[in-house]
Design an enzyme around this catalytic site. Structure first.
Site, PDB file in Angstrom:
ATOM      1  N   CYS A   1     -47.186 -43.988  22.324  1.00 34.78           N
ATOM      2  CA  CYS A   1     -48.607 -43.687  22.550  1.00 34.78           C
ATOM      3  C   CYS A   1     -48.798 -42.747  23.728  1.00 34.78           C
ATOM      4  CB  CYS A   1     -49.393 -44.983  22.748  1.00 34.78           C
ATOM      5  SG  CYS A   1     -49.443 -45.992  21.254  1.00 34.78           S
TER       6      CYS A   1
ATOM      7  N   GLY B   1     -20.632 -31.484  33.731  1.00 32.74           N
ATOM      8  CA  GLY B   1     -21.153 -32.642  32.999  1.00 32.74           C
ATOM      9  C   GLY B   1     -21.747 -32.209  31.677  1.00 32.74           C
TER      10      GLY B   1
ATOM     11  N   GLY C   1     -22.671 -27.128  36.637  1.00 33.37           N
ATOM     12  CA  GLY C   1     -23.880 -26.388  36.329  1.00 33.37           C
ATOM     13  C   GLY C   1     -23.802 -25.392  35.199  1.00 33.37           C
TER      14      GLY C   1
ATOM     15  N   TYR D   1     -27.593 -36.120  29.299  1.00 37.69           N
ATOM     16  CA  TYR D   1     -28.936 -36.464  29.776  1.00 37.69           C
ATOM     17  C   TYR D   1     -29.829 -36.962  28.639  1.00 37.69           C
ATOM     18  CZ  TYR D   1     -26.948 -33.859  33.586  1.00 37.69           C
ATOM     19  OH  TYR D   1     -26.094 -33.422  34.566  1.00 37.69           O
TER      20      TYR D   1
END
Length: 421
Positions: A346, A277, A239, A375
């Site tokens: 779009c 991560g 985190g 991510y």
């Protein structure tokens, strides 16, 4: 720190010009730096060298086989949250003893596969999951190592969509019920309780929430030991955040995080597991895109890129900021101007930035999204039948495509037509 720097008037990735890669691979594409990946892993590893530990990279941040092999070669374990990630970790050569399995919805098939792989431990999220692991382990005649994830009800002070440690979040068991749940675990066959797991959220930019959570874990450890449980591991999650905007104050360093862990739980004599991560992969990757058009709108100008929200969804999903820089370094004194930076999908949500100050740019110019390694590629899609974009890894003066761009035929031929059509 990363290894994407201007040199000789242009952006380089380690010892390779980014424009040279773009010319060979085509845009858009993700580009990762081996030197940054390994440096950031070792920052965490060294921060815990005061005691026994294992740094398990949270694969959900970026899970390409080349990235996993790079980190595994440095001694990293892996934190997986699905059967697919387990298969990826094993395919990358990570031994089961260095894999922990997290996540709230483990299926019977995933539990069976993890037990077959003899993983290090399950981080158990609920009593029904604990019962399922017990049943399957007993049927297989094996013993499953488990740590139970407790929810400490601590506000991580991060985006609501990536906070995981408050009482209203779906993760873990309320810490007030931990003693009862550990007692249940001790009575179930096929399980061996080895530790406590906690993870309060992602992109934390302060140490205080970690300290509050880890103090609660320390108290719980003493209580559970007094109840007769052998608590030998503390899985403290991940985190720690990264600076997405270079103008922002930098989040705490891994060294400070390691000192906090030592101060709060180091006296317990447990092996420490952490699962970073974002901080490992985030600044190790950029997204390179090309301007298709400069469009003059009513009161604003739009830079329309060939990259889109399906390639990098974080701005649309989280209102996330990414610094965007030109691949050709602007000359000193060039006056920046505001642009809305958008993609071709779009959707009005296909907007990366509004009124972002940039040097003058036009069709054909290359730009790079910084801090896109985590991510980014893993959350991309083929929306609007846009191919998944290539991933490229740089190592010194070498680079290689580690995920090619599929052709339209390859995408379409995955569909199957029923007989009646």
């Amino acid at each position: 720190m990363d290894h994407f720097l201007y040199r000789e008037g242009a952006l380089w990735a380690e010892d390779v010009p980014v424009a040279e890669i773009a010319a060979q691979v085509g845009t858009p594409f993700y580009l990762y730096s081996t030197a940054t990946l390994t440096r950031h892993f070792h920052l965490f590893d060294e921060a815990l060298d005061w005691g026994p530990h294992l740094v398990c990279y949270a694969m959900k941040a970026a899970s390409n086989q080349a990235i996993l092999r790079t980190l595994a070669a440095e001694g990293a374990g892996m934190d997986v949250v699905s059967g697919g990630e387990l298969a990826r970790a094993l395919a990358a050569g990570v031994p089961g003893e260095r894999i922990v399995f997290s996540g709230v919805g483990k299926t019977d098939e995933e539990i069976h596969a993890a037990l077959t792989a003899q993983i290090r431990q399950f981080n158990v999220e609920s009593e029904p999951e604990m019962a399922a692991i017990s049943r399957i382990a007993s049927e297989m005649g094996v013993e499953a190592m488990i740590a139970i994830r407790v929810n400490p009800d601590v506000d991580a002070k991060t985006h609501a969509k990536i906070a995981t440690g408050k009482s209203e979040n779906k993760f873990g068991i309320p810490i007030a019920r931990a003693r009862d749940v550990y007692a249940q675990a001790a009575a179930l066959p096929g399980l061996k309780v080895v530790g406590i797991d906690v993870h309060i959220g992602s992109q934390l930019t302060q140490l205080e929430p970690f300290e509050l959570a880890y103090q609660k874990v320390a108290e719980l450890t003493e209580t559970l030991r007094a109840d007769g449980h052998e608590i030998s591991r503390l899985d403290l999650g991940g985190g720690l955040g990264i600076p997405y905007a270079r103008s922002n104050e930098a989040p705490p360093l891994p060294t400070d995080y390691g000192k906090l862990i030592q101060r709060t739980v180091g006296h317990l004599g447990c092996e420490i597991e952490i699962e970073p991560g974002r901080l490992v992969a985030g600044n190790a990757g950029i997204l390179v895109s090309k301007v298709i058009y400069l469009k003059n709108g009513e009161g604003r100008d739009f830079l329309i890129l060939d990259g889109a929200m399906n390639d990098l969804i974080r701005p649309a999903m989280y209102e996330a900021h990414h610094d965007i820089i030109p691949v050709i370094e602007p000359e000193v004194g060039v006056e920046p101007q505001p642009y809305d930076i958008v993609g071709p999908v779009c959707e009005s949500g296909d907007t990366f930035a509004k009124q972002r100050l940039m040097p003058p740019l036009g069709a054909g110019d290359l730009v790079a999204f910084r801090s896109a390694g985590a991510y980014g590629a893993v959350m991309s899609s083929e929306y609007n039948t846009r191919p998944l974009i290539p991933e490229v890894l740089v190592n010194g003066d070498q680079f290689a495509v580690i995920r090619p761009r599929p052709t339209f035929d390859e995408m379409i031929n995955r569909d199957t037509i029923p007989e009646w059509l």
